[in-house]
Every structure is written in structure tokens, then in C-alpha cells.
Motif scaffolding. Structure first.
Motif, PDB file in Angstrom:
ATOM      1  N   THR A   1       0.742  -0.876  -0.037  1.00 57.48           N
ATOM      2  CA  THR A   1       0.141  -0.091   0.050  1.00 57.48           C
ATOM      3  C   THR A   1       0.877   1.011  -0.363  1.00 57.48           C
ATOM      4  O   THR A   1       1.992   1.442   0.671  1.00 57.48           O
ATOM      5  CB  THR A   1      -0.825   0.165   1.035  1.00 57.48           C
ATOM      6  OG1 THR A   1      -2.174   0.724   1.326  1.00 57.48           O
ATOM      7  CG2 THR A   1      -0.438   0.146   2.467  1.00 57.48           C
ATOM      8  N   SER A   2       0.014   2.524   0.098  1.00 58.29           N
ATOM      9  CA  SER A   2       0.774   3.331  -0.676  1.00 58.29           C
ATOM     10  C   SER A   2       0.051   4.549   0.322  1.00 58.29           C
ATOM     11  O   SER A   2       0.793   5.313   0.908  1.00 58.29           O
ATOM     12  CB  SER A   2       1.372   3.815  -2.131  1.00 58.29           C
ATOM     13  OG  SER A   2       0.344   5.071  -2.263  1.00 58.29           O
ATOM     14  N   ASP A   3      -0.790   5.227   0.520  1.00 58.95           N
ATOM     15  CA  ASP A   3      -1.964   5.757   0.745  1.00 58.95           C
ATOM     16  C   ASP A   3      -2.821   5.345   2.163  1.00 58.95           C
ATOM     17  O   ASP A   3      -2.618   5.097   3.309  1.00 58.95           O
ATOM     18  CB  ASP A   3      -2.028   6.703  -0.018  1.00 58.95           C
ATOM     19  CG  ASP A   3      -1.957   7.022  -0.443  1.00 58.95           C
ATOM     20  OD1 ASP A   3      -0.551   7.733  -0.351  1.00 58.95           O
ATOM     21  OD2 ASP A   3      -2.140   7.336  -1.908  1.00 58.95           O
ATOM     22  N   ASN A   4      -3.462   4.482   1.744  1.00 59.98           N
ATOM     23  CA  ASN A   4      -4.497   3.817   3.167  1.00 59.98           C
ATOM     24  C   ASN A   4      -4.388   2.452   2.634  1.00 59.98           C
ATOM     25  O   ASN A   4      -4.445   1.282   1.933  1.00 59.98           O
ATOM     26  CB  ASN A   4      -6.159   4.469   2.401  1.00 59.98           C
ATOM     27  CG  ASN A   4      -6.140   5.545   2.410  1.00 59.98           C
ATOM     28  OD1 ASN A   4      -5.689   6.407   3.285  1.00 59.98           O
ATOM     29  ND2 ASN A   4      -6.471   6.177   1.602  1.00 59.98           N
TER      30      ASN A   4
ATOM     31  N   ASP B   1      -4.759   5.803   7.152  1.00 54.93           N
ATOM     32  CA  ASP B   1      -4.274   6.357   6.566  1.00 54.93           C
ATOM     33  C   ASP B   1      -2.596   6.058   7.248  1.00 54.93           C
ATOM     34  O   ASP B   1      -2.266   6.447   8.283  1.00 54.93           O
ATOM     35  CB  ASP B   1      -4.119   8.087   7.026  1.00 54.93           C
ATOM     36  CG  ASP B   1      -2.862   9.119   6.166  1.00 54.93           C
ATOM     37  OD1 ASP B   1      -2.456   8.320   4.920  1.00 54.93           O
ATOM     38  OD2 ASP B   1      -3.149   9.932   6.126  1.00 54.93           O
TER      39      ASP B   1
ATOM     40  N   SER C   1       0.190   6.722   4.385  1.00 58.38           N
ATOM     41  CA  SER C   1       0.884   8.153   3.968  1.00 58.38           C
ATOM     42  C   SER C   1       2.731   8.572   4.701  1.00 58.38           C
ATOM     43  O   SER C   1       3.107   8.806   4.194  1.00 58.38           O
ATOM     44  CB  SER C   1      -0.115   8.873   2.960  1.00 58.38           C
ATOM     45  OG  SER C   1      -0.829   9.979   3.958  1.00 58.38           O
ATOM     46  N   ASN C   2       1.733   8.811   6.051  1.00 56.03           N
ATOM     47  CA  ASN C   2       3.221   9.129   6.914  1.00 56.03           C
ATOM     48  C   ASN C   2       3.993   8.240   6.645  1.00 56.03           C
ATOM     49  O   ASN C   2       5.703   9.067   7.492  1.00 56.03           O
ATOM     50  CB  ASN C   2       2.691   9.543   7.699  1.00 56.03           C
ATOM     51  CG  ASN C   2       1.799   9.040   8.755  1.00 56.03           C
ATOM     52  OD1 ASN C   2       1.454   7.968   8.361  1.00 56.03           O
ATOM     53  ND2 ASN C   2       2.264   9.168  10.373  1.00 56.03           N
TER      54      ASN C   2
ATOM     55  N   LYS D   1       7.064   5.774   6.624  1.00 51.69           N
ATOM     56  CA  LYS D   1       8.040   5.261   5.234  1.00 51.69           C
ATOM     57  C   LYS D   1       8.296   3.846   4.601  1.00 51.69           C
ATOM     58  O   LYS D   1       7.462   3.115   5.341  1.00 51.69           O
ATOM     59  CB  LYS D   1       9.740   4.946   5.891  1.00 51.69           C
ATOM     60  CG  LYS D   1      10.038   6.753   6.816  1.00 51.69           C
ATOM     61  CD  LYS D   1      10.931   6.551   7.708  1.00 51.69           C
ATOM     62  CE  LYS D   1      12.316   8.405   8.449  1.00 51.69           C
ATOM     63  NZ  LYS D   1      13.347   7.951   9.307  1.00 51.69           N
ATOM     64  N   ASN D   2       8.984   4.535   3.681  1.00 56.05           N
ATOM     65  CA  ASN D   2       8.550   3.224   2.796  1.00 56.05           C
ATOM     66  C   ASN D   2       9.434   1.281   3.596  1.00 56.05           C
ATOM     67  O   ASN D   2      10.276   1.698   4.922  1.00 56.05           O
ATOM     68  CB  ASN D   2       9.114   2.762   1.466  1.00 56.05           C
ATOM     69  CG  ASN D   2       8.498   3.929   0.452  1.00 56.05           C
ATOM     70  OD1 ASN D   2       7.578   4.701   1.269  1.00 56.05           O
ATOM     71  ND2 ASN D   2       9.308   4.017  -0.617  1.00 56.05           N
TER      72      ASN D   2
ATOM     73  N   LYS E   1       4.940  -1.232   2.738  1.00 60.08           N
ATOM     74  CA  LYS E   1       4.200   0.471   2.737  1.00 60.08           C
ATOM     75  C   LYS E   1       5.440   0.388   1.413  1.00 60.08           C
ATOM     76  O   LYS E   1       6.994  -0.027   1.729  1.00 60.08           O
ATOM     77  CB  LYS E   1       4.206   1.333   3.689  1.00 60.08           C
ATOM     78  CG  LYS E   1       4.701   2.388   3.782  1.00 60.08           C
ATOM     79  CD  LYS E   1       3.105   3.594   2.264  1.00 60.08           C
ATOM     80  CE  LYS E   1       3.763   4.860   3.123  1.00 60.08           C
ATOM     81  NZ  LYS E   1       4.385   5.733   2.318  1.00 60.08           N
TER      82      LYS E   1
END
Length: 71
Positions: free
Chosen positions: A3-6, A44, A46-47, A49-50, A70
Motif C-alpha cells: 500500500t502507499s496511502d491507505n 492513513d 501515507s506518513n 516510510k517505505n 508500505k
């Protein structure tokens, strides 16, 4: 799935109300903690780190843990 955002949770439970969500990094540090009123709510991320994280859901003294990525 990454996932990247949610982050969306799914469950077989009919109704889940007022449960606690904690997100841990690979070092076991809590990086996010929140209380949700419904399983229909998204989280959420999105905050963050990968990387690889663990999400922990606590409801009625029962705890469930899953891993997510993430991007």
C-alpha cells in the motif's frame, strides 16, 4: 499486498466497534496508534516510510496481528 496511502482491513466478523489499531515497525516500535469506531474506516499510512510493518488490532481483549508493506 503493498500500500502507499491507505490500509483497508477486512474481516469475517459481522460488526466490529471501537477497536484499537497499533502499527509497529520491524524494530517493534509503535509508529502509529489509533482507535477506530468501524471496520469500514481506512487507515492513513501515507506518513510512514517505505518498508515492512505489522498492524495489530485489539478488540475485546483479543489481539490479531498482520504484516503489510508500505511503498
Amino acid at each position: 499486498n503493498p500500500t502507499s496511502d491507505n490500509l483497508f482491513l477486512s474481516t469475517d466478523a459481522v460488526k466490529l466497534n471501537n477497536f484499537t489499531i497499533k502499527i509497529y515497525d520491524l524494530y517493534g516500535q509503535v509508529v502509529e496508534s489509533t482507535m477506530l469506531s468501524s471496520i469500514d474506516e481506512s487507515i492513513d499510512v501515507s506518513n510512514l516510510k517505505n518498508g515492512v510493518y505489522f498492524i495489530q488490532l485489539t478488540l475485546n481483549e483479543k489481539t490479531y496481528t498482520a504484516k503489510f508493506v508500505k511503498q
